[in-house]
Design a protein around this motif. Structure first.
Motif, PDB file in Angstrom:
ATOM      1  N   LEU A  80     -35.090  14.270  34.973  1.00  0.00           N
ATOM      2  CA  LEU A  80     -36.258  13.935  34.150  1.00  0.00           C
ATOM      3  C   LEU A  80     -36.340  12.432  33.912  1.00  0.00           C
ATOM      4  N   ASP A  81     -35.208  11.790  33.715  1.00  0.00           N
ATOM      5  CA  ASP A  81     -35.187  10.346  33.528  1.00  0.00           C
ATOM      6  C   ASP A  81     -35.653   9.640  34.804  1.00  0.00           C
ATOM      7  N   ALA A  82     -35.157  10.104  35.949  1.00  0.00           N
ATOM      8  CA  ALA A  82     -35.570   9.502  37.227  1.00  0.00           C
ATOM      9  C   ALA A  82     -37.066   9.692  37.478  1.00  0.00           C
ATOM     10  N   ALA A  83     -37.619  10.793  36.976  1.00  0.00           N
ATOM     11  CA  ALA A  83     -39.041  11.087  37.156  1.00  0.00           C
ATOM     12  C   ALA A  83     -39.888  10.520  36.018  1.00  0.00           C
ATOM     13  N   ASP A  84     -39.250   9.850  35.058  1.00  0.00           N
ATOM     14  CA  ASP A  84     -39.925   9.321  33.877  1.00  0.00           C
ATOM     15  C   ASP A  84     -40.688  10.425  33.146  1.00  0.00           C
ATOM     16  N   MET A  85     -39.985  11.567  32.931  1.00  0.00           N
ATOM     17  CA  MET A  85     -40.581  12.725  32.281  1.00  0.00           C
ATOM     18  C   MET A  85     -39.666  13.321  31.209  1.00  0.00           C
ATOM     19  N   LEU A  86     -38.939  12.526  30.492  1.00  0.00           N
ATOM     20  CA  LEU A  86     -38.045  13.076  29.469  1.00  0.00           C
ATOM     21  C   LEU A  86     -38.811  13.759  28.329  1.00  0.00           C
ATOM     22  N   TYR A  87     -40.005  13.253  28.024  1.00  0.00           N
ATOM     23  CA  TYR A  87     -40.785  13.756  26.898  1.00  0.00           C
ATOM     24  C   TYR A  87     -42.213  14.064  27.326  1.00  0.00           C
ATOM     25  N   ASP A  88     -42.822  15.034  26.625  1.00  0.00           N
ATOM     26  CA  ASP A  88     -44.231  15.328  26.902  1.00  0.00           C
ATOM     27  C   ASP A  88     -45.119  14.326  26.153  1.00  0.00           C
ATOM     28  N   GLN A  89     -46.425  14.514  26.247  1.00  0.00           N
ATOM     29  CA  GLN A  89     -47.365  13.558  25.653  1.00  0.00           C
ATOM     30  C   GLN A  89     -47.314  13.545  24.126  1.00  0.00           C
ATOM     31  N   PHE A  90     -46.673  14.550  23.502  1.00  0.00           N
ATOM     32  CA  PHE A  90     -46.538  14.604  22.053  1.00  0.00           C
ATOM     33  C   PHE A  90     -45.155  14.151  21.584  1.00  0.00           C
ATOM     34  N   GLY A  91     -44.329  13.676  22.507  1.00  0.00           N
ATOM     35  CA  GLY A  91     -43.001  13.195  22.151  1.00  0.00           C
ATOM     36  C   GLY A  91     -41.937  14.274  22.089  1.00  0.00           C
ATOM     37  N   GLU A  92     -42.263  15.483  22.530  1.00  0.00           N
ATOM     38  CA  GLU A  92     -41.287  16.578  22.541  1.00  0.00           C
ATOM     39  C   GLU A  92     -40.439  16.485  23.802  1.00  0.00           C
ATOM     40  N   LYS A  93     -39.132  16.681  23.652  1.00  0.00           N
ATOM     41  CA  LYS A  93     -38.214  16.571  24.797  1.00  0.00           C
ATOM     42  C   LYS A  93     -38.246  17.829  25.652  1.00  0.00           C
ATOM     43  N   TYR A  94     -38.342  17.635  26.953  1.00  0.00           N
ATOM     44  CA  TYR A  94     -38.269  18.753  27.897  1.00  0.00           C
ATOM     45  C   TYR A  94     -36.834  19.265  27.974  1.00  0.00           C
ATOM     46  N   SER A  95     -36.686  20.557  28.266  1.00  0.00           N
ATOM     47  CA  SER A  95     -35.363  21.154  28.416  1.00  0.00           C
ATOM     48  C   SER A  95     -35.445  22.236  29.492  1.00  0.00           C
ATOM     49  N   THR A  96     -34.332  22.897  29.735  1.00  0.00           N
ATOM     50  CA  THR A  96     -34.352  23.973  30.727  1.00  0.00           C
ATOM     51  C   THR A  96     -35.295  25.088  30.295  1.00  0.00           C
ATOM     52  N   TYR A  97     -35.477  25.250  29.002  1.00  0.00           N
ATOM     53  CA  TYR A  97     -36.379  26.279  28.478  1.00  0.00           C
ATOM     54  C   TYR A  97     -37.843  25.951  28.768  1.00  0.00           C
ATOM     55  N   SER A  98     -38.149  24.692  29.041  1.00  0.00           N
ATOM     56  CA  SER A  98     -39.536  24.286  29.309  1.00  0.00           C
ATOM     57  C   SER A  98     -40.101  24.980  30.544  1.00  0.00           C
ATOM     58  N   PHE A  99     -39.234  25.377  31.469  1.00  0.00           N
ATOM     59  CA  PHE A  99     -39.733  26.053  32.671  1.00  0.00           C
ATOM     60  C   PHE A  99     -40.234  27.457  32.337  1.00  0.00           C
ATOM     61  N   ARG A 100     -39.607  28.120  31.389  1.00  0.00           N
ATOM     62  CA  ARG A 100     -40.078  29.430  30.928  1.00  0.00           C
ATOM     63  C   ARG A 100     -41.451  29.274  30.272  1.00  0.00           C
ATOM     64  N   HIS A 101     -41.599  28.259  29.461  1.00  0.00           N
ATOM     65  CA  HIS A 101     -42.885  28.018  28.814  1.00  0.00           C
ATOM     66  C   HIS A 101     -43.949  27.598  29.831  1.00  0.00           C
ATOM     67  N   SER A 102     -43.544  26.902  30.853  1.00  0.00           N
ATOM     68  CA  SER A 102     -44.479  26.543  31.920  1.00  0.00           C
ATOM     69  C   SER A 102     -44.990  27.797  32.610  1.00  0.00           C
ATOM     70  N   TYR A 103     -44.083  28.697  32.934  1.00  0.00           N
ATOM     71  CA  TYR A 103     -44.462  29.955  33.587  1.00  0.00           C
ATOM     72  C   TYR A 103     -45.497  30.698  32.737  1.00  0.00           C
ATOM     73  N   ALA A 104     -45.221  30.827  31.460  1.00  0.00           N
ATOM     74  CA  ALA A 104     -46.139  31.548  30.574  1.00  0.00           C
ATOM     75  C   ALA A 104     -47.495  30.845  30.500  1.00  0.00           C
ATOM     76  N   THR A 105     -47.476  29.544  30.387  1.00  0.00           N
ATOM     77  CA  THR A 105     -48.726  28.782  30.328  1.00  0.00           C
ATOM     78  C   THR A 105     -49.530  28.961  31.603  1.00  0.00           C
ATOM     79  N   TRP A 106     -48.868  28.873  32.744  1.00  0.00           N
ATOM     80  CA  TRP A 106     -49.584  29.014  34.023  1.00  0.00           C
ATOM     81  C   TRP A 106     -50.169  30.412  34.175  1.00  0.00           C
ATOM     82  N   GLN A 107     -49.443  31.427  33.708  1.00  0.00           N
ATOM     83  CA  GLN A 107     -49.954  32.793  33.797  1.00  0.00           C
ATOM     84  C   GLN A 107     -51.189  32.965  32.909  1.00  0.00           C
ATOM     85  N   LEU A 108     -51.167  32.375  31.724  1.00  0.00           N
ATOM     86  CA  LEU A 108     -52.335  32.440  30.836  1.00  0.00           C
ATOM     87  C   LEU A 108     -53.527  31.692  31.419  1.00  0.00           C
ATOM     88  N   GLN A 109     -53.266  30.593  32.095  1.00  0.00           N
ATOM     89  CA  GLN A 109     -54.341  29.816  32.707  1.00  0.00           C
ATOM     90  C   GLN A 109     -54.997  30.574  33.855  1.00  0.00           C
TER      91      GLN A 109
END
Length: 180
Positions: free
Chosen positions: A146-175
């Motif tokens: 994430l540091d190499a990709a300059d993506m440690l935090y989202d646009q609201f300042g929340e830190k990404y974690s391994t759990y973020s992929f689960r939330h991504s899956y759910a968001t994409w399914q809702l979309q």
């Protein structure tokens, strides 16, 4: 307190996979680091394409992945995996993951053969360190990516974690869901 868990956009996910692959290629002369980075990329693919919790994934053995041999030997239309996951409940749950996750499972399976010199047994964990022991976290590796990709935090300042992929899956399914 309310704690937000950020999710990745599809583009951020694709960028992470690409940067991860570039980072694997950059350390091709270092087998241990190459192994660890490959493991992380497979984790990201499986997590984002199945919606599994990190804990569920780290508890998986190859015996919990039914049909992995079809990925290696059958045409795509005949491939089917069934995952037996132990989540928050005590009873295992069976589910069929999306085909987009298959590359992560196949990559781990082949990585095991390449690194340990044999195909994994049913009791071998999917996620193992370089010495072959079960791992319970990829946070340090993910933070480096994430540091190499300059993506440690989202646009609201929340830190990404391994759990973020689960939330991504759910968001994409809702979309993808049609409006009600």
């Amino acid at each position: 307190p309310v704690t937000k868990r950020p999710s990745f956009t599809r583009q951020q996910y694709y960028d992470l996979i690409l940067i991860g692959e570039q980072r694997i290629a950059a350390v091709s002369q270092n087998p241990k680091l190459s192994y660890e980075r490959y493991m992380l990329n497979a984790f990201i693919t499986i997590a984002a394409e199945t919606g599994m919790r990190p804990g569920e994934m780290f508890n998986l053995n190859w015996g919990h992945v039914e049909g992995i041999e079809t990925i290696l030997t059958q045409p795509v239309e005949e491939q089917e995996l069934v995952i037996i996951a132990y989540g928050k409940g005590r009873q295992p749950q069976r589910f069929i993951p999306k085909r987009s996750s298959y590359a992560g499972f196949e990559g781990l399976y082949r990585l095991h053969k390449k690194h340990f010199g044999k195909w994994p047994s049913k009791n071998d964990p999917l996620f193992r360190n370089y010495q072959g022991e079960r791992i319970g976290s990829l946070n340090t590796s993910l933070n480096s990516l994430l540091d190499a990709a300059d993506m440690l935090y989202d646009q609201f300042g929340e830190k990404y974690s391994t759990y973020s992929f689960r939330h991504s899956y759910a968001t994409w399914q809702l979309q993808k869901s049609p409006p009600v």
